[in-house]
Scaffold this motif. Structure first.
Motif, PDB file in Angstrom:
ATOM      1  N   ARG A   5     -10.246  -6.069  -8.735  1.00  9.40           N
ATOM      2  CA  ARG A   5     -10.505  -4.646  -8.511  1.00  9.40           C
ATOM      3  C   ARG A   5      -9.158  -3.985  -8.260  1.00  9.40           C
ATOM      4  NH1 ARG A   5     -14.562  -2.533  -3.777  1.00  9.40           N
ATOM      5  NH2 ARG A   5     -14.323  -0.276  -4.069  1.00  9.40           N
ATOM      6  N   LEU A   6      -8.853  -2.965  -9.022  1.00  6.64           N
ATOM      7  CA  LEU A   6      -7.511  -2.373  -8.931  1.00  6.64           C
ATOM      8  C   LEU A   6      -7.328  -1.542  -7.676  1.00  6.64           C
ATOM      9  CD1 LEU A   6      -6.394  -1.076 -12.421  1.00  6.64           C
ATOM     10  CD2 LEU A   6      -5.926  -3.250 -11.293  1.00  6.64           C
ATOM     11  N   LEU A 167     -17.663  -3.186   4.986  1.00  8.72           N
ATOM     12  CA  LEU A 167     -16.206  -3.308   5.069  1.00  8.72           C
ATOM     13  C   LEU A 167     -15.664  -4.054   3.848  1.00  8.72           C
ATOM     14  CD1 LEU A 167     -13.465  -3.159   6.534  1.00  8.72           C
ATOM     15  CD2 LEU A 167     -14.098  -5.249   7.746  1.00  8.72           C
ATOM     16  N   SER A 168     -14.809  -3.393   3.091  1.00  5.69           N
ATOM     17  CA  SER A 168     -14.308  -3.976   1.834  1.00  5.69           C
ATOM     18  C   SER A 168     -12.809  -4.110   1.766  1.00  5.69           C
ATOM     19  CB  SER A 168     -14.732  -3.097   0.650  1.00  5.69           C
ATOM     20  OG  SER A 168     -16.109  -2.914   0.635  1.00  5.69           O
ATOM     21  N   ALA A 169     -12.086  -3.456   2.657  1.00  2.00           N
ATOM     22  CA  ALA A 169     -10.627  -3.480   2.526  1.00  2.00           C
ATOM     23  C   ALA A 169      -9.956  -3.357   3.888  1.00  2.00           C
ATOM     24  CB  ALA A 169     -10.157  -2.339   1.619  1.00  2.00           C
ATOM     25  N   LEU A 170      -8.836  -4.067   4.022  1.00  2.00           N
ATOM     26  CA  LEU A 170      -7.982  -4.005   5.205  1.00  2.00           C
ATOM     27  C   LEU A 170      -6.676  -3.326   4.810  1.00  2.00           C
ATOM     28  CD1 LEU A 170      -8.358  -7.760   6.310  1.00  2.00           C
ATOM     29  CD2 LEU A 170      -9.724  -5.810   7.095  1.00  2.00           C
ATOM     30  N   VAL A 171      -6.296  -2.303   5.563  1.00  5.21           N
ATOM     31  CA  VAL A 171      -5.070  -1.561   5.277  1.00  5.21           C
ATOM     32  C   VAL A 171      -4.197  -1.652   6.519  1.00  5.21           C
ATOM     33  CG1 VAL A 171      -4.173   0.680   4.505  1.00  5.21           C
ATOM     34  CG2 VAL A 171      -6.546   0.038   3.983  1.00  5.21           C
ATOM     35  N   PHE A 172      -2.898  -1.760   6.323  1.00  6.42           N
ATOM     36  CA  PHE A 172      -2.013  -1.866   7.489  1.00  6.42           C
ATOM     37  C   PHE A 172      -1.481  -0.484   7.878  1.00  6.42           C
ATOM     38  CE2 PHE A 172       2.384  -3.302   9.115  1.00  6.42           C
ATOM     39  CZ  PHE A 172       1.930  -3.366  10.419  1.00  6.42           C
ATOM     40  N   GLY A 173      -1.408  -0.239   9.190  1.00  3.27           N
ATOM     41  CA  GLY A 173      -0.858   1.012   9.696  1.00  3.27           C
ATOM     42  C   GLY A 173       0.321   0.742  10.616  1.00  3.27           C
ATOM     43  N   PRO A 174       1.509   0.580  10.068  1.00  7.08           N
ATOM     44  CA  PRO A 174       2.647   0.114  10.879  1.00  7.08           C
ATOM     45  C   PRO A 174       3.169   1.132  11.877  1.00  7.08           C
ATOM     46  CG  PRO A 174       3.366   0.642   8.653  1.00  7.08           C
ATOM     47  CD  PRO A 174       1.873   0.756   8.651  1.00  7.08           C
ATOM     48  N   VAL A 175       2.920   2.406  11.667  1.00  2.51           N
ATOM     49  CA  VAL A 175       3.531   3.390  12.561  1.00  2.51           C
ATOM     50  C   VAL A 175       2.802   3.405  13.897  1.00  2.51           C
ATOM     51  CG1 VAL A 175       4.291   5.770  12.817  1.00  2.51           C
ATOM     52  CG2 VAL A 175       4.255   4.727  10.542  1.00  2.51           C
ATOM     53  N   ASP A 176       1.477   3.548  13.853  1.00  2.00           N
ATOM     54  CA  ASP A 176       0.726   3.422  15.101  1.00  2.00           C
ATOM     55  C   ASP A 176       0.921   2.046  15.715  1.00  2.00           C
ATOM     56  OD1 ASP A 176      -1.196   5.544  16.192  1.00  2.00           O
ATOM     57  OD2 ASP A 176      -1.430   5.778  14.037  1.00  2.00           O
ATOM     58  N   TYR A 177       0.952   1.032  14.859  1.00  2.00           N
ATOM     59  CA  TYR A 177       1.064  -0.334  15.372  1.00  2.00           C
ATOM     60  C   TYR A 177       2.366  -0.524  16.155  1.00  2.00           C
ATOM     61  CZ  TYR A 177       0.686  -5.420  15.486  1.00  2.00           C
ATOM     62  OH  TYR A 177       0.599  -6.728  15.907  1.00  2.00           O
ATOM     63  N   MET A 202      -3.143 -10.822   7.312  1.00  2.37           N
ATOM     64  CA  MET A 202      -3.977  -9.875   6.572  1.00  2.37           C
ATOM     65  C   MET A 202      -4.272 -10.406   5.175  1.00  2.37           C
ATOM     66  SD  MET A 202      -3.325  -5.777   6.978  1.00  2.37           S
ATOM     67  CE  MET A 202      -3.171  -5.538   5.217  1.00  2.37           C
ATOM     68  N   SER A 203      -3.257 -10.936   4.530  1.00  2.27           N
ATOM     69  CA  SER A 203      -3.454 -11.472   3.182  1.00  2.27           C
ATOM     70  C   SER A 203      -4.417 -12.652   3.231  1.00  2.27           C
ATOM     71  CB  SER A 203      -2.099 -11.896   2.594  1.00  2.27           C
ATOM     72  OG  SER A 203      -2.248 -12.338   1.264  1.00  2.27           O
ATOM     73  N   ASN A 204      -4.254 -13.504   4.234  1.00  3.39           N
ATOM     74  CA  ASN A 204      -5.115 -14.687   4.334  1.00  3.39           C
ATOM     75  C   ASN A 204      -6.563 -14.308   4.625  1.00  3.39           C
ATOM     76  OD1 ASN A 204      -4.974 -17.838   4.673  1.00  3.39           O
ATOM     77  ND2 ASN A 204      -6.393 -17.075   6.213  1.00  3.39           N
ATOM     78  N   GLU A 205      -6.770 -13.476   5.628  1.00  2.00           N
ATOM     79  CA  GLU A 205      -8.146 -13.158   6.026  1.00  2.00           C
ATOM     80  C   GLU A 205      -8.854 -12.347   4.948  1.00  2.00           C
ATOM     81  OE1 GLU A 205      -9.546 -14.723   8.409  1.00  2.00           O
ATOM     82  OE2 GLU A 205      -7.626 -15.684   8.834  1.00  2.00           O
ATOM     83  N   ALA A 206      -8.119 -11.482   4.262  1.00  2.55           N
ATOM     84  CA  ALA A 206      -8.733 -10.759   3.146  1.00  2.55           C
ATOM     85  C   ALA A 206      -9.175 -11.756   2.074  1.00  2.55           C
ATOM     86  CB  ALA A 206      -7.760  -9.731   2.576  1.00  2.55           C
ATOM     87  N   SER A 207      -8.312 -12.714   1.758  1.00  2.00           N
ATOM     88  CA  SER A 207      -8.656 -13.687   0.716  1.00  2.00           C
ATOM     89  C   SER A 207      -9.806 -14.591   1.143  1.00  2.00           C
ATOM     90  CB  SER A 207      -7.439 -14.554   0.367  1.00  2.00           C
ATOM     91  OG  SER A 207      -6.423 -13.751  -0.192  1.00  2.00           O
ATOM     92  N   ALA A 208      -9.851 -14.944   2.417  1.00  3.01           N
ATOM     93  CA  ALA A 208     -10.912 -15.838   2.890  1.00  3.01           C
ATOM     94  C   ALA A 208     -12.271 -15.166   2.858  1.00  3.01           C
ATOM     95  CB  ALA A 208     -10.602 -16.315   4.307  1.00  3.01           C
ATOM     96  N   ASN A 209     -12.295 -13.840   2.774  1.00  7.29           N
ATOM     97  CA  ASN A 209     -13.550 -13.109   2.864  1.00  7.29           C
ATOM     98  C   ASN A 209     -13.764 -12.115   1.723  1.00  7.29           C
ATOM     99  OD1 ASN A 209     -14.577 -14.035   5.643  1.00  7.29           O
ATOM    100  ND2 ASN A 209     -12.461 -13.465   6.063  1.00  7.29           N
ATOM    101  N   ASP A 210     -12.983 -12.284   0.654  1.00  6.52           N
ATOM    102  CA  ASP A 210     -13.127 -11.441  -0.536  1.00  6.52           C
ATOM    103  C   ASP A 210     -12.973  -9.952  -0.234  1.00  6.52           C
ATOM    104  OD1 ASP A 210     -13.521 -13.647  -2.202  1.00  6.52           O
ATOM    105  OD2 ASP A 210     -15.633 -13.732  -1.674  1.00  6.52           O
ATOM    106  N   LEU A 211     -12.014  -9.631   0.603  1.00  8.54           N
ATOM    107  CA  LEU A 211     -11.679  -8.229   0.857  1.00  8.54           C
ATOM    108  C   LEU A 211     -10.379  -7.892   0.140  1.00  8.54           C
ATOM    109  CD1 LEU A 211     -12.226  -8.174   4.763  1.00  8.54           C
ATOM    110  CD2 LEU A 211     -13.937  -7.859   2.949  1.00  8.54           C
ATOM    111  N   LEU A 212     -10.135  -6.612  -0.035  1.00 10.87           N
ATOM    112  CA  LEU A 212      -8.831  -6.163  -0.520  1.00 10.87           C
ATOM    113  C   LEU A 212      -7.880  -6.025   0.666  1.00 10.87           C
ATOM    114  CD1 LEU A 212     -10.179  -3.431  -2.921  1.00 10.87           C
ATOM    115  CD2 LEU A 212      -8.773  -5.363  -3.653  1.00 10.87           C
TER     116      LEU A 212
END
Lengths: 343, 343, 343
Positions: A5-6, A167-177, A202-212
């Motif tokens: 999925r693009l 829930l389909s996607a995990l996005v990183f928010g570095p500024v708040d973080y 993030m890459s691992n957990e997304a892959s383990a659960n078919d999320l983007l």
């Protein structure tokens, strides 16, 4: 990257700005063409829009999506308000989600929920999306921005929740973080913190659960040197390459230039595709002769290596299916034909 | 870094040494002035003190704190003995905690417990502190040193336990930790392992649970080159900068020079403060005009970015309140005034 | 590294190849001598052997182990088939485990199970090993290859399961892992992803549960420059050094040259041993004078530092006991004698 999925680009556009045309950036995003068109456009009702303009921003989204969305090639994911530590903000978020689903649910793919906390808070956000789906009858997914210490702490459980929820996607928010953790740019070439452990998780957990999995914004849009200010293209490219290296599906963009760069970098390079095709062809031949592992150009190749090369080809095919002009521009005709043939 | 409790420096001082004056280093720490005065002084009853001197070391702490503690500007946190794998050591630790609380509890802020194991062992240590508090009627907190594979494995649960217990700070112990994991300095410029994942996790879990996070000691105090031995100031500064970058609240010091450097590095640099103040001012102005996000000096600034700048200012204010001479020395009067005004 | 069981090298050898002598590489591994003899030899029934040759490969192992294993100085750990996502593959794996245990169980130390998923899948693999042990009466252990997002996600629980089960070693599988996560080599000097967080976690969880931790294969065996292809010895050495730095017990080898390099790199360098012995001697002397911590050559040394030096000496002693010619070659006689004396 079993996911084809693009989502090479996740471009936020403030949905309301204090100009005569308050929808100026939203329209720009929706009308972008070619490499500057993001795979995902994110009309921003949260931090990109000032408090006084929230209502107008929401109205802009409701007004413009019916006109622009049908011709927009990518997906549309408005970012709503949310906050694990503030019920009033969550209540506004619930209203925004319900309103968007009811009014323009047919033109949306999902909503982006920022500043989620621990697993329970993510479940509360998902319940708001589910309620809006039930109410409106429109199917909508959810992406969350991982930008609090609590969400990072519960990332594994949150991602597992994504297996069987909206829930389909995990996005990183570095500024708040960085603000939550107290990260600092103390000077020197390294600059601020860059959280390699979070990226890997993030890459691992997304892959383990078919999320983007989608990277974080790079806010130093421009650089100044000796009096001249210019687009900070090298640093952004390095940022996107780093995200691609660990297997993120896409990168956040704040500007059409960033969208162009990220769209290109999340396509395999010519060298990557050429190597992948050559080695798939050579390994297939070796397998026909009964070999399990074989050295090709000095690399030991087996079924596991093959999967990596097949990923490369599958990404090219997915982009080819959606944006053929982009693959035709990037690869010569012969290579592209071989790539499509080995798939 | 929502935490403005000062702990830029965590200086251990052996509480007993084989000299005529066995309290020599303890007195030096308690009497240190200016930049060489640590925010936290840690009289060491554990590895810094030889087995034969443990009793004398404890006596030194009991004798000297009533005299020196009232004039000591920072906090005082003795390190006691403990060991997840040795009940006899834990029993000595319990006695030390009880004795310290009963005798000099009014002059202590907490005790530092080393070599804790999994969550259960941390709970056992906390129970010892709680018992001492009940017995003595003095309020004492607990810091633990994360230096075993077990504690690292349970770090998330341990930190969550800190939310509602006497556990207030996580400190890293890289020397024991490297021994447990078998880390090696195999030569070359990289040297030994530096555990970026552990640093990230410690910063995150501390932030998620409102604990302090403090880095590990840097033991290569001196360097030799071409026959001359000198203070290893560049490497220690790089070590502290790395800890500050990922959001640790403070760094471990083994020497007054290290204390001075860490006290300074955990203050925002002049450039950081100047940028923070300028951008807070500019963003506030833009917000007044109805903007949610605005490009300032090439950086896209929104509410999330603002929080980072506010952190910078808050740290300066916290140090200013406690050690005004330090902020006056570091920043020019005009910048400091603006910083105090925007807070 | 409380673990002095030798596993500096984990060399896979395809157990069946399409040649007149299909056991060519298996025999090479079993008959290797000197530095090229691996501590662990892994006859490969999985990806290294083509589907058509699986039966012949298994027959080769059964035929050759009785002849070669008695003279093989290291351990023998065949890799069987397995797959968390494919029951048919797991069934083949169970058969291979049962067959190996029944036929050559006396010549095996364990089996290596690849592509495990979450904890439940690891338990299923261990149950297959346990069943084979019960059936055959031979004691066999299990190593798993951590190469899926699921196994990485459950690594902590999997390693804890290893405390009281036949699971004894964690091995990294970066090629499959990169394919699962979608990692890419986007060019430039950094190359592909190198998963520092996973390495740290593997070293930590192995240490927390007394398991061995073994690194992943480096498949770029040869490099070409200006027309000439040569063994890629610098990059492999850097790869092994990186694994040794974070405390892994051994590294994966695909080639006798790699085995030689990894056997050497997982021995302390002459400089490491010399420093360890000198500082153990000096610290012991200082302790006799009642000191807890003392500066030696500019380094602050205490009981924690001492443990690291003792690790170095213990590794040397373990190799000395098993392969005395290797320690005699690496260290001068005087240093070796001092090392054996301080232990």
């Amino acid at each position: 990257m079993t996911n084809t999925r693009l989502c090479r680009t996740f471009q936020t556009a403030p949905a309301g700005v204090p100009r005569d045309d308050s929808a100026k950036y939203l329209v720009s995003g929706l009308a972008a063409e070619g490499w500057q068109a993001p795979d995902w456009l994110v009309p921003d009702l949260e931090d990109g829009t000032a408090p006084d303009l929230k209502d107008e921003a929401l109205a802009n989204v409701r007004d413009l999506l019916p006109e622009y969305a049908p011709d927009f090639a990518g997906e549309i994911w408005p970012r709503v308000e949310w906050g694990y530590d503030d019920e009033a903000t969550r209540e506004r978020g619930r209203d925004q989600i319900a309103t968007l689903a009811a009014s323009v649910g047919d033109h949306l793919d999902g909503v982006v929920v920022p500043k989620v906390g621990r697993l329970d808070d993510v479940k509360a956000a998902e319940a708001a999306v589910e309620a809006a789906v039930q109410e409106s009858g429109r199917e909508i997914e959810m992406a969350i921005i991982v930008e609090t210490a609590r969400a990072r702490s519960d990332l594994r459980e949150i991602a597992q929740f994504g297996r069987d929820s909206r829930l389909s996607a995990l996005v990183f928010g570095p500024v708040d973080y960085a603000a939550e953790l107290g990260g600092r740019d103390v000077g020197g070439p390294e600059g601020g913190p860059n959280w390699p452990g979070l990226y890997e998780a993030m890459s691992n957990e997304a892959s383990a659960n078919d999320l983007l999995a989608i990277g974080g914004p790079f806010d130093k849009l421009f650089r100044e040197r000796a009096g001249v200010t210019f687009y900070n293209g090298d640093e952004y490219a390095a940022h996107v390459e780093r995200e691609a290296r660990v297997g993120l599906d896409g990168s956040w963009s704040l500007h059409p230039n960033q969208t162009e760069q990220a769209n290109r970098i999340h396509l395999p390079t010519d060298a990557e595709l050429r190597e992948a095709v050559r080695k798939i062809e050579a390994f297939t031949e070796a397998k026909d002769e009964g070999t399990g592992a074989v050295s090709i150009d000095g690399q030991m190749v087996d079924e596991a290596t093959l999967k990596n090369f097949e990923n490369t080809v599958e990404t090219v095919r997915a982009v080819h299916d959606a944006r053929e002009s982009q693959t035709r521009e990037c690869y010569d005709a012969d290579l592209l034909e071989r790539a499509l043939a080995v798939g």
